[in-house]
Motif scaffolding. Sequence first.
Motif, PDB file in Angstrom:
ATOM      1  N   ALA A  48       0.844  -1.190   0.000  1.00 16.30           N
ATOM      2  CA  ALA A  48       0.000   0.000   0.000  1.00 16.30           C
ATOM      3  C   ALA A  48       0.883   1.246   0.000  1.00 16.30           C
ATOM      4  CB  ALA A  48      -0.911   0.003   1.222  1.00 16.30           C
ATOM      5  N   THR A  49       0.541   2.189  -0.852  1.00 16.08           N
ATOM      6  CA  THR A  49       1.291   3.441  -0.933  1.00 16.08           C
ATOM      7  C   THR A  49       0.642   4.484  -0.031  1.00 16.08           C
ATOM      8  OG1 THR A  49      -0.007   4.282  -2.797  1.00 16.08           O
ATOM      9  CG2 THR A  49       1.930   2.928  -3.324  1.00 16.08           C
ATOM     10  N   ASP A  50       1.238   5.665   0.019  1.00 16.79           N
ATOM     11  CA  ASP A  50       0.697   6.761   0.827  1.00 16.79           C
ATOM     12  C   ASP A  50      -0.284   7.617   0.041  1.00 16.79           C
ATOM     13  OD1 ASP A  50       2.250   6.011   2.983  1.00 16.79           O
ATOM     14  OD2 ASP A  50       3.929   7.281   2.390  1.00 16.79           O
ATOM     15  N   TYR A  51      -0.637   7.197  -1.161  1.00 15.70           N
ATOM     16  CA  TYR A  51      -1.507   8.004  -2.018  1.00 15.70           C
ATOM     17  C   TYR A  51      -2.283   7.093  -2.966  1.00 15.70           C
ATOM     18  CZ  TYR A  51       2.375   6.968  -5.080  1.00 15.70           C
ATOM     19  OH  TYR A  51       3.335   6.292  -5.783  1.00 15.70           O
ATOM     20  N   ILE A  52      -3.320   7.666  -3.573  1.00 16.48           N
ATOM     21  CA  ILE A  52      -4.081   6.967  -4.600  1.00 16.48           C
ATOM     22  C   ILE A  52      -3.618   7.490  -5.948  1.00 16.48           C
ATOM     23  CG2 ILE A  52      -6.371   6.575  -5.594  1.00 16.48           C
ATOM     24  CD1 ILE A  52      -7.490   6.969  -2.730  1.00 16.48           C
ATOM     25  N   ARG A  53      -3.159   6.582  -6.794  1.00 15.28           N
ATOM     26  CA  ARG A  53      -2.709   6.955  -8.139  1.00 15.28           C
ATOM     27  C   ARG A  53      -3.918   6.860  -9.066  1.00 15.28           C
ATOM     28  NH1 ARG A  53       1.878   3.829  -9.142  1.00 15.28           N
ATOM     29  NH2 ARG A  53       3.164   5.599  -8.662  1.00 15.28           N
ATOM     30  N   VAL A  54      -4.301   7.974  -9.677  1.00 16.41           N
ATOM     31  CA  VAL A  54      -5.430   8.027 -10.596  1.00 16.41           C
ATOM     32  C   VAL A  54      -4.884   8.019 -12.021  1.00 16.41           C
ATOM     33  CG1 VAL A  54      -7.460   9.354 -11.323  1.00 16.41           C
ATOM     34  CG2 VAL A  54      -6.783   9.323  -8.903  1.00 16.41           C
ATOM     35  N   THR A  55      -5.267   7.001 -12.794  1.00 11.60           N
ATOM     36  CA  THR A  55      -4.808   6.866 -14.179  1.00 11.60           C
ATOM     37  C   THR A  55      -6.007   6.567 -15.071  1.00 11.60           C
ATOM     38  OG1 THR A  55      -4.459   4.474 -14.177  1.00 11.60           O
ATOM     39  CG2 THR A  55      -2.660   5.843 -13.303  1.00 11.60           C
ATOM     40  N   GLU A  56      -5.765   6.545 -16.365  1.00 10.11           N
ATOM     41  CA  GLU A  56      -6.833   6.177 -17.295  1.00 10.11           C
ATOM     42  C   GLU A  56      -7.234   4.717 -17.118  1.00 10.11           C
ATOM     43  OE1 GLU A  56      -6.141   7.244 -21.357  1.00 10.11           O
ATOM     44  OE2 GLU A  56      -5.528   9.273 -20.826  1.00 10.11           O
ATOM     45  N   GLU A  57      -6.333   3.879 -16.606  1.00 11.79           N
ATOM     46  CA  GLU A  57      -6.632   2.468 -16.400  1.00 11.79           C
ATOM     47  C   GLU A  57      -7.412   2.214 -15.118  1.00 11.79           C
ATOM     48  OE1 GLU A  57      -3.403   3.467 -17.206  1.00 11.79           O
ATOM     49  OE2 GLU A  57      -3.684   2.961 -19.315  1.00 11.79           O
ATOM     50  N   GLY A  58      -7.432   3.188 -14.187  1.00  5.46           N
ATOM     51  CA  GLY A  58      -8.147   3.040 -12.930  1.00  5.46           C
ATOM     52  C   GLY A  58      -7.480   3.822 -11.810  1.00  5.46           C
ATOM     53  N   ASP A  59      -8.033   3.686 -10.612  1.00  4.47           N
ATOM     54  CA  ASP A  59      -7.509   4.354  -9.417  1.00  4.47           C
ATOM     55  C   ASP A  59      -6.880   3.281  -8.531  1.00  4.47           C
ATOM     56  OD1 ASP A  59      -8.920   6.468 -10.538  1.00  4.47           O
ATOM     57  OD2 ASP A  59     -10.643   6.181  -9.227  1.00  4.47           O
ATOM     58  N   PHE A  60      -5.617   3.492  -8.122  1.00  2.00           N
ATOM     59  CA  PHE A  60      -4.880   2.430  -7.452  1.00  2.00           C
ATOM     60  C   PHE A  60      -4.171   2.917  -6.194  1.00  2.00           C
ATOM     61  CE2 PHE A  60      -4.977   1.667 -12.014  1.00  2.00           C
ATOM     62  CZ  PHE A  60      -5.610   0.432 -12.050  1.00  2.00           C
ATOM     63  N   LEU A  61      -4.177   2.075  -5.168  1.00  2.00           N
ATOM     64  CA  LEU A  61      -3.452   2.336  -3.934  1.00  2.00           C
ATOM     65  C   LEU A  61      -2.223   1.434  -3.811  1.00  2.00           C
ATOM     66  CD1 LEU A  61      -3.507   3.788  -1.088  1.00  2.00           C
ATOM     67  CD2 LEU A  61      -4.534   1.672  -0.277  1.00  2.00           C
ATOM     68  N   LEU A  62      -2.295   0.237  -4.401  1.00  2.00           N
ATOM     69  CA  LEU A  62      -1.210  -0.738  -4.291  1.00  2.00           C
ATOM     70  C   LEU A  62      -0.187  -0.545  -5.401  1.00  2.00           C
ATOM     71  CD1 LEU A  62      -3.322  -3.937  -3.538  1.00  2.00           C
ATOM     72  CD2 LEU A  62      -2.254  -2.378  -1.905  1.00  2.00           C
ATOM     73  N   SER A  63       1.069  -0.912  -5.101  1.00  2.00           N
ATOM     74  CA  SER A  63       2.136  -0.786  -6.087  1.00  2.00           C
ATOM     75  C   SER A  63       3.148  -1.908  -5.895  1.00  2.00           C
ATOM     76  CB  SER A  63       2.837   0.568  -5.936  1.00  2.00           C
ATOM     77  OG  SER A  63       3.926   0.676  -6.824  1.00  2.00           O
ATOM     78  N   ARG A  64       3.815  -2.290  -6.985  1.00  2.00           N
ATOM     79  CA  ARG A  64       4.944  -3.218  -6.915  1.00  2.00           C
ATOM     80  C   ARG A  64       6.251  -2.492  -7.161  1.00  2.00           C
ATOM     81  NH1 ARG A  64       1.368  -7.372  -9.119  1.00  2.00           N
ATOM     82  NH2 ARG A  64       1.182  -8.919  -7.494  1.00  2.00           N
ATOM     83  N   ASP A  65       6.205  -1.177  -7.285  1.00  2.00           N
ATOM     84  CA  ASP A  65       7.409  -0.369  -7.472  1.00  2.00           C
ATOM     85  C   ASP A  65       7.966  -0.017  -6.092  1.00  2.00           C
ATOM     86  OD1 ASP A  65       9.356   1.565  -7.932  1.00  2.00           O
ATOM     87  OD2 ASP A  65       8.157   2.659  -9.405  1.00  2.00           O
TER      88      ASP A  65
END
Length: 138
Positions: free
Chosen positions: A46-63
């Motif tokens: 889980a990140t500290d922010y929500i990433r909003v993209t054209e593919e969707g809104d995401f909280l999780l990351s593998r980066d």
Amino acid sequence: KTPVAVTNFALLDSDLQQTDLLGRQMSESFMHELHKFRIPVLDYKATDYIRVTEEGDFLLSRDYLDLNSSLPIEYVLTGTMAKHQGGVLVNARILGIESRAVVASAQTLIPFYVVDALIPSDGGASAGTKDGVKLSKG
């Protein structure tokens, strides 16, 4: 009361830095099962922010650059998988992160018919084929 982190299950015949859809799904399922048993689970993806993209809104990351590097992880549920003639042999364990002590372990065989029921969302190697013939849009 100590939170447990859950990692993907690694392919035993790799350098332990590789997994597949089954290994990812097992970690997701174990997070759910631990939570059901009221064992605190820490989701380090889980990140500290929500990433909003054209593919969707995401909280999780593998980066790893998106993730918090200092989390109170004391225990980790992890494991390995190996193909077996009847399915996939799974070895799971909970380790103390500092001591590396195994505090719990389990082993099971997941039959191939269960493993083969997982369908990769990217199409995977078998998607787009019927009876061994590659299908394509014309």
